[in-house]
Design an enzyme around this catalytic site. Structure first.
Site, short mmCIF file in Angstrom:
data_model
loop_
_atom_site.label_atom_id
_atom_site.label_comp_id
_atom_site.label_asym_id
_atom_site.label_seq_id
_atom_site.Cartn_x
_atom_site.Cartn_y
_atom_site.Cartn_z
N SER A 49 0.98 -1.40 0.08
CA SER A 49 0.10 0.50 0.02
C SER A 49 0.70 0.99 -0.01
CB SER A 49 -0.97 0.16 1.41
OG SER A 49 -1.61 0.96 1.26
N GLU A 50 0.59 2.24 -1.04
CA GLU A 50 1.77 3.50 -1.13
C GLU A 50 1.51 3.72 0.20
OE1 GLU A 50 -2.02 4.74 -4.04
OE2 GLU A 50 -0.83 2.71 -2.98
#
Length: 225
Positions: A49-50
């Site tokens: 997840s960025e």
């Protein structure tokens, strides 16, 4: 790996077959997160997840952690061996090409692999998030989407007029009807569902598709191979 029970799950199921053992994969908000449920037996995939997590998993059995969220802010869990870090590090490895695949939705994709997925002019938009960096820095970009919008208009078009997320960035499109490979020569209809025909796919696609010699494979056959 369980079997899909509806259209959204079918698209996620087929998309997840692209992932290879050891891949780090980024999943976009919404339907792409369903891919976590359809990883092939015997392979190990790490989900990114960025906002700064590797090893994120879907919450299950009430184990969601409100202090650990995915890119959409949804409570999540993390697998053993997972890690958290700041945005500087997160976008450093995204831009450095260390993510094997990113999966996201779309408003439109065109024949050149240009992607528009973050806003429609005149409508409210939350922002692009990390999508621009992901589709540029990731080794493979997969769009998973319904083949048409709610009005029946093609999402796969000859040339999009919407604000772009990425230029010449899409490698594969997976819908409930087909798998389309965007090549330098144009879109190739590599697979179709057993619930459709080549003619239906062509009629619901807003750009010219190349049909392989001998015809496309069936998506379901690829999943069971």
């Amino acid at each position: 790996m369980r079997q899909p029970t509806n259209t959204r799950e079918f698209i996620a199921w087929r998309t997840a077959q692209f992932f290879q053992d050891g891949d780090v994969v980024n999943l976009g908000i919404g339907m792409p997160t369903l891919c976590m449920q359809f990883i092939r037996d015997g392979i190990d995939v790490w989900f990114d997840s960025e906002n700064g997590v590797i090893g994120i998993t879907s919450g299950a059995d009430g184990a969601d952690n409100e202090n650990l969220v995915d890119a959409s802010g949804a409570p999540s869990t993390m697998r053993v061996g997972g890690c958290c870090f700041d945005s500087f590090m997160s976008f450093g490895y995204i831009r450095g090409g260390h993510i094997a695949a990113t999966v996201l939705g779309a408003y439109e994709i065109d024949a050149e692999g240009n992607l528009a997925n973050w806003m429609i002019p005149g409508k409210a938009a939350a922002g692009m998030g990390g999508a621009m960096d992901l589709v540029t820095g990731t080794r493979m970009t997969i769009v998973m989407s319904t083949h048409t919008d709610k009005k029946g208009n093609p999402k796969i078009v000859q040339k999009t007029s919407l604000p772009l997320t990425g230029y010449h960035c899409v490698d594969y499109i997976v819908t409930e009807l087909a798998v389309i490979h965007i090549t330098p020569e144009g879109p190739v209809l590599e697979e179709i569902s057993k619930n459709t025909t080549v003619e239906e796919v062509v009629s619901k696609t807003g750009c010219k598709l190349t049909i392989p010699e001998g015809g496309p494979k069936y998506m379901e056959d690829c999943l069971s191979a």
